[in-house]
Design a protein around this motif. Structure first.
Motif, PDB file in Angstrom:
ATOM      1  N   THR A  96       1.246  -0.823   0.040  1.00 55.06           N
ATOM      2  CA  THR A  96      -0.093   0.181   0.126  1.00 55.06           C
ATOM      3  C   THR A  96       1.168   1.619   0.116  1.00 55.06           C
ATOM      4  N   PRO A  97       0.459   2.190  -0.693  1.00 53.44           N
ATOM      5  CA  PRO A  97       1.112   3.788  -0.458  1.00 53.44           C
ATOM      6  C   PRO A  97       1.252   3.945   0.415  1.00 53.44           C
ATOM      7  N   LYS A  98       2.440   4.496   0.819  1.00 53.25           N
ATOM      8  CA  LYS A  98       2.688   5.080   2.513  1.00 53.25           C
ATOM      9  C   LYS A  98       2.531   6.772   1.739  1.00 53.25           C
ATOM     10  N   ASN A  99       2.175   7.586   2.902  1.00 50.21           N
ATOM     11  CA  ASN A  99       2.191   9.109   3.341  1.00 50.21           C
ATOM     12  C   ASN A  99       1.771   9.912   1.683  1.00 50.21           C
ATOM     13  N   SER A 100       0.817   9.237   1.544  1.00 53.90           N
ATOM     14  CA  SER A 100       0.103   9.418   0.050  1.00 53.90           C
ATOM     15  C   SER A 100      -1.029  10.720   0.363  1.00 53.90           C
ATOM     16  N   ARG A 101      -1.841  11.424  -0.131  1.00 58.35           N
ATOM     17  CA  ARG A 101      -2.928  12.420   0.325  1.00 58.35           C
ATOM     18  C   ARG A 101      -4.012  12.793  -1.125  1.00 58.35           C
ATOM     19  N   GLU A 102      -5.239  13.000  -0.524  1.00 58.58           N
ATOM     20  CA  GLU A 102      -5.941  13.496  -1.417  1.00 58.58           C
ATOM     21  C   GLU A 102      -5.757  15.058  -0.906  1.00 58.58           C
ATOM     22  N   TYR A 103      -5.818  15.401  -2.810  1.00 53.71           N
ATOM     23  CA  TYR A 103      -6.027  16.923  -3.148  1.00 53.71           C
ATOM     24  C   TYR A 103      -7.719  17.700  -2.931  1.00 53.71           C
ATOM     25  N   SER A 104      -7.578  18.384  -2.738  1.00 50.13           N
ATOM     26  CA  SER A 104      -9.293  19.059  -2.340  1.00 50.13           C
ATOM     27  C   SER A 104      -9.161  19.636  -3.816  1.00 50.13           C
ATOM     28  N   SER A 105      -7.941  20.398  -4.555  1.00 48.73           N
ATOM     29  CA  SER A 105      -8.254  21.322  -6.221  1.00 48.73           C
ATOM     30  C   SER A 105      -7.319  20.595  -6.662  1.00 48.73           C
ATOM     31  N   PRO A 106      -7.651  20.756  -7.934  1.00 48.57           N
ATOM     32  CA  PRO A 106      -6.063  20.602  -8.943  1.00 48.57           C
ATOM     33  C   PRO A 106      -5.854  21.727  -9.009  1.00 48.57           C
ATOM     34  N   ILE A 107      -4.511  21.564  -9.779  1.00 48.80           N
ATOM     35  CA  ILE A 107      -3.762  22.439 -10.730  1.00 48.80           C
ATOM     36  C   ILE A 107      -4.825  22.991 -11.098  1.00 48.80           C
ATOM     37  N   GLU A 108      -4.553  24.810 -10.731  1.00 50.98           N
ATOM     38  CA  GLU A 108      -4.903  25.869 -12.403  1.00 50.98           C
ATOM     39  C   GLU A 108      -4.492  25.409 -14.066  1.00 50.98           C
ATOM     40  N   PRO A 109      -5.860  25.166 -14.170  1.00 51.65           N
ATOM     41  CA  PRO A 109      -4.886  25.044 -15.638  1.00 51.65           C
ATOM     42  C   PRO A 109      -3.637  25.872 -16.639  1.00 51.65           C
ATOM     43  N   ASP A 110      -3.685  27.163 -16.182  1.00 48.95           N
ATOM     44  CA  ASP A 110      -3.018  27.734 -16.742  1.00 48.95           C
ATOM     45  C   ASP A 110      -1.474  27.907 -16.063  1.00 48.95           C
ATOM     46  N   ILE A 111      -1.620  27.943 -14.466  1.00 45.57           N
ATOM     47  CA  ILE A 111      -0.277  27.272 -13.972  1.00 45.57           C
ATOM     48  C   ILE A 111       0.456  26.768 -13.776  1.00 45.57           C
ATOM     49  N   ARG A 112      -0.643  25.066 -14.556  1.00 44.81           N
ATOM     50  CA  ARG A 112       0.490  23.615 -14.812  1.00 44.81           C
ATOM     51  C   ARG A 112       1.041  23.472 -16.737  1.00 44.81           C
ATOM     52  N   SER A 113       0.271  24.820 -17.177  1.00 52.16           N
ATOM     53  CA  SER A 113       1.073  24.840 -18.608  1.00 52.16           C
ATOM     54  C   SER A 113       2.003  26.137 -18.183  1.00 52.16           C
ATOM     55  N   LEU A 114       1.803  26.649 -17.537  1.00 49.00           N
ATOM     56  CA  LEU A 114       3.447  27.675 -17.185  1.00 49.00           C
ATOM     57  C   LEU A 114       4.465  26.844 -16.731  1.00 49.00           C
ATOM     58  N   LEU A 115       4.692  25.368 -15.743  1.00 46.98           N
ATOM     59  CA  LEU A 115       5.281  24.864 -15.359  1.00 46.98           C
ATOM     60  C   LEU A 115       5.727  23.744 -16.355  1.00 46.98           C
ATOM     61  N   LYS A 116       4.518  23.279 -16.808  1.00 47.13           N
ATOM     62  CA  LYS A 116       5.042  22.122 -17.473  1.00 47.13           C
ATOM     63  C   LYS A 116       6.470  22.770 -18.589  1.00 47.13           C
ATOM     64  N   ARG A 117       6.377  24.418 -19.409  1.00 47.30           N
ATOM     65  CA  ARG A 117       6.981  24.860 -20.046  1.00 47.30           C
ATOM     66  C   ARG A 117       7.940  24.703 -19.396  1.00 47.30           C
ATOM     67  N   PHE A 118       8.432  25.073 -18.278  1.00 45.40           N
ATOM     68  CA  PHE A 118       9.066  25.429 -17.813  1.00 45.40           C
ATOM     69  C   PHE A 118      10.194  24.646 -17.429  1.00 45.40           C
ATOM     70  N   TYR A 119       9.486  23.020 -16.787  1.00 47.20           N
ATOM     71  CA  TYR A 119      10.512  22.117 -17.064  1.00 47.20           C
ATOM     72  C   TYR A 119      11.168  21.113 -17.987  1.00 47.20           C
ATOM     73  N   ALA A 120      10.086  20.999 -19.076  1.00 48.20           N
ATOM     74  CA  ALA A 120       9.803  20.600 -20.731  1.00 48.20           C
ATOM     75  C   ALA A 120      11.735  20.387 -20.642  1.00 48.20           C
ATOM     76  N   PRO A 121      12.594  21.594 -20.850  1.00 50.13           N
ATOM     77  CA  PRO A 121      13.844  21.038 -20.942  1.00 50.13           C
ATOM     78  C   PRO A 121      14.767  21.150 -19.926  1.00 50.13           C
ATOM     79  N   HIS A 122      14.205  21.031 -18.761  1.00 57.48           N
ATOM     80  CA  HIS A 122      15.203  19.824 -17.672  1.00 57.48           C
ATOM     81  C   HIS A 122      14.851  18.428 -18.353  1.00 57.48           C
ATOM     82  N   ASN A 123      13.173  18.108 -18.144  1.00 57.63           N
ATOM     83  CA  ASN A 123      13.339  16.799 -17.990  1.00 57.63           C
ATOM     84  C   ASN A 123      14.165  16.196 -19.627  1.00 57.63           C
TER      85      ASN A 123
END
Length: 368
Positions: A325-352
């Motif tokens: 069973t997974p340990k120290n996991s948690r449920e989130y009340s709300s997801p990441i807002e799409p615009d900030i998620r897209s921003l982070l995807k662009r930021f991390y893309a070349p690093h990944n």
């Protein structure tokens, strides 16, 4: 040999002639935080030949490190009032760390392994690596485990953990309160500003022909009810490629690490997801075959095959774990807002992308 003395426990049989042939600790789970390190450790200690350390997260190489400034406090807990000379500091530092791993007790049982999971170690290389080499002279034999996770999901999980008001008083203190009254996007934007303007670590993060200015539309418009145009921000790949691996990058990275606080977990939301940068620091000091690197999305969803890799990395006989069973996991009340998620995807893309080159493997689920 006939007449040879053996030492037996409920989990092991060892020859007396093999006394102290496996120094402790045997392994470290270095990180990343919120990437499944707790689950991995709890799976590992189910093996009968792995002994749980006194603490899962010892932190003996970062905020529990026995420095010259707190040597008197440590001595007082050991009922030693005498101040030791400077040349004895190393012995106390080594002893302080070894106590977490039952090092003395396990000298008789070299078939048994022990280690810890302190996920802050992956990030804090300028402190942890020199100390590790100093107090554990068998460092070339130590095995390292690194759990990775989509850095966007990792950052959001990190934020949710440290801003949660649920937990013991000790847990709340360790998490810190710096982000408790900030929105996720505010923490993200603040760190992007610091990484660029204060530390010079991301000179490639730009906004349509000019350096990012967070003082205006990106923070103020969003927090005041306006709409920040996150789509304007991007990574200049030419600058990124020339900066990666350069002396300037190393200087900025060291400058950043020197400012890592040890009294709170509310820091480095985005920097902890720069896996390529962190792993390159570790690979400069240790052999690549000392590392087993896994991802939460791929391996952790299949504990059986994952643990086969773990046992092989530690040269242990296979063992079927029962609790997956997974340990120290948690449920989130709300997801990441799409615009900030897209921003982070662009930021991390070349690093990944560079991470995939570094490790010669792909992380396709991070691109979704």
């Amino acid at each position: 040999q006939p007449g040879e003395r053996l030492l037996q426990t409920r989990r092991s049989i060892d020859r007396c002639v093999d006394w102290n042939t496996r120094p402790s600790p045997t392994f470290f789970i270095l990180g990343a935080q919120k990437a499944g390190t707790t689950s991995l450790y709890e799976y590992m200690v189910q093996h009968p030949l792995i002994v749980r350390a006194k603490r899962r997260e010892t932190h003996c190489l970062d905020w529990r490190w026995l420095s010259a400034s707190n040597i008197k406090k440590y001595n007082s807990t050991k009922k030693q009032s005498k101040t030791l000379p400077e040349d004895a500091l190393f012995k106390q530092q080594r002893q302080h760390c070894l106590e977490f791993y039952y090092a003395k007790e396990l000298q008789d049982y070299p078939s048994c392994l022990t280690g810890d999971s302190t996920p802050s170690y992956l990030l804090d290389t300028i402190r942890v690596i020199p100390r590790l080499k100093r107090v554990f002279p068998h460092f070339s034999d130590i095995k390292f485990f690194v759990m990775l996770r989509d850095p966007v999901a990792r950052a959001f999980s990190h934020y949710q953990m440290v801003t949660s008001t649920k937990g013991t008083a000790a847990q709340l203190k360790t998490r810190g309160n710096e982000w408790r009254h900030l929105k996720f996007e505010q923490v993200v934007l603040k760190e992007l500003q610091e990484l660029q303007q204060r530390f010079g670590l991301i000179p490639y993060w730009k906004k349509k022909s000019k350096i990012v200015d967070y003082e205006g539309d990106l923070i103020d418009e969003k927090t005041s009810g306006g709409t920040a145009n996150y789509d304007d921000y991007y990574v200049d790949e030419a600058v990124f490629d020339s900066f990666r691996g350069s002396p300037e990058e190393q200087t900025s990275w060291i400058r950043f690490q020197k400012e890592i606080p040890l009294s709170t977990g509310s820091h480095s939301l985005l920097a902890r997801g720069l896996y390529d940068l962190q792993l390159r620091s570790w690979f400069r000091h240790f052999e690549r075959d000392q590392f087993l690197i896994c991802s939460l999305e791929d391996e952790m969803n299949f504990p059986g095959p994952l643990m086969e890799k773990v046992w092989g990395h530690l040269n242990l006989p296979p063992y079927p774990i029962e609790d997956t069973t997974p340990k120290n996991s948690r449920e989130y009340s709300s997801p990441i807002e799409p615009d900030i998620r897209s921003l982070l995807k662009r930021f991390y893309a070349p690093h990944n992308d560079k991470l995939e080159d570094l490790l010669n493997r792909e992380f396709p689920l991070w691109k979704i």
